[in-house]
Motif scaffolding. Sequence first.
Motif, mmCIF file in Angstrom:
data_model
loop_
_atom_site.group_PDB
_atom_site.id
_atom_site.type_symbol
_atom_site.label_atom_id
_atom_site.label_comp_id
_atom_site.label_asym_id
_atom_site.label_seq_id
_atom_site.Cartn_x
_atom_site.Cartn_y
_atom_site.Cartn_z
ATOM 1 N N GLU A 42 0.831 -1.203 0.000
ATOM 2 C CA GLU A 42 0.000 0.000 0.000
ATOM 3 C C GLU A 42 0.862 1.247 0.000
ATOM 4 O O GLU A 42 1.980 1.245 0.522
ATOM 5 C CB GLU A 42 -0.859 0.061 1.267
ATOM 6 C CG GLU A 42 -1.858 -1.016 1.422
ATOM 7 C CD GLU A 42 -2.630 -0.894 2.733
ATOM 8 O OE1 GLU A 42 -2.135 -0.240 3.677
ATOM 9 O OE2 GLU A 42 -3.728 -1.457 2.815
ATOM 10 N N PRO A 44 0.872 5.495 1.139
ATOM 11 C CA PRO A 44 0.501 6.166 2.384
ATOM 12 C C PRO A 44 -1.005 6.380 2.549
ATOM 13 O O PRO A 44 -1.505 6.499 3.658
ATOM 14 C CB PRO A 44 1.214 7.525 2.304
ATOM 15 C CG PRO A 44 2.076 7.480 1.106
ATOM 16 C CD PRO A 44 1.748 6.282 0.302
ATOM 17 N N ASN A 45 -1.753 6.391 1.434
ATOM 18 C CA ASN A 45 -3.198 6.607 1.498
ATOM 19 C C ASN A 45 -3.986 5.317 1.744
ATOM 20 O O ASN A 45 -5.203 5.345 1.814
ATOM 21 C CB ASN A 45 -3.693 7.282 0.213
ATOM 22 C CG ASN A 45 -3.421 6.453 -1.022
ATOM 23 O OD1 ASN A 45 -2.896 5.334 -0.935
ATOM 24 N ND2 ASN A 45 -3.764 6.973 -2.181
ATOM 25 N N GLY A 46 -3.298 4.184 1.854
ATOM 26 C CA GLY A 46 -3.974 2.909 2.101
ATOM 27 C C GLY A 46 -4.401 2.177 0.849
ATOM 28 O O GLY A 46 -4.931 1.076 0.928
ATOM 29 N N ASN A 47 -4.186 2.769 -0.309
ATOM 30 C CA ASN A 47 -4.514 2.103 -1.572
ATOM 31 C C ASN A 47 -3.305 1.310 -2.078
ATOM 32 O O ASN A 47 -2.166 1.721 -1.878
ATOM 33 C CB ASN A 47 -4.921 3.128 -2.646
ATOM 34 C CG ASN A 47 -6.237 3.780 -2.326
ATOM 35 O OD1 ASN A 47 -7.117 3.168 -1.714
ATOM 36 N ND2 ASN A 47 -6.392 5.032 -2.714
ATOM 37 N N ASP A 49 -0.516 0.335 -4.329
ATOM 38 C CA ASP A 49 0.221 1.042 -5.379
ATOM 39 C C ASP A 49 1.436 0.256 -5.875
ATOM 40 O O ASP A 49 2.180 0.725 -6.730
ATOM 41 C CB ASP A 49 0.647 2.433 -4.908
ATOM 42 C CG ASP A 49 1.693 2.406 -3.812
ATOM 43 O OD1 ASP A 49 2.032 1.310 -3.302
ATOM 44 O OD2 ASP A 49 2.191 3.483 -3.446
#
Length: 189
Positions: A42, A44-47, A49
């Motif tokens: 993930e 930093p935004n939790g998605n 990548d």
Amino acid sequence: NGVHLEENIVMGTSGLYGEEMEDDDYPVCFHPVSVETCVIDEGPNGNIDTVFFEHVMSARQVVEKYDKVSQRVRALYNSNKTEDRVKVIQAIQPRPGGKRGGKTDEQPYSSTHIDPTARLVMKDSGMDEFPVWVSRWSQRPNEIYGRGLALKALPTIKELNILRRAYSFSLEKALDPPLGYFPEMLGGA
């Protein structure tokens, strides 16, 4: 894709990779990405990548797709062993300082195709958008991978397997009982 959805429900994590093709009839091709053959991370935004995943291709497909191939793959192709399977690792990850619309080596996401046996980078390119859609069925805090329904059923599955083995063992004894015994076995002298 049915495989993608099934794996998501059972395993808890699955992916779908959209690849642009140089074919007017099929401009985009979608491939399921199995949790068994990939590693995700993930941002930093939790998605998600970052995805590293394994393709298994024939030697013919590798030679047709990549300009740069290992000597081993080229030898398979030249000796008419074109259907022998070859592993290819594709690593898609954020490129620090990447810019949309730039050259492929300057785009926001890098895509590197590697022959792991030969440790050869066969292709290094870039993408403006992340091409893998990763879904997670149920996720707890600080976990990257999802949890599927199979995880909830695992204790019951293990118990049923033990009972099935015990039943099979008992059935075998009932159908093929011991035909003789030693007196000591019955507590005799």
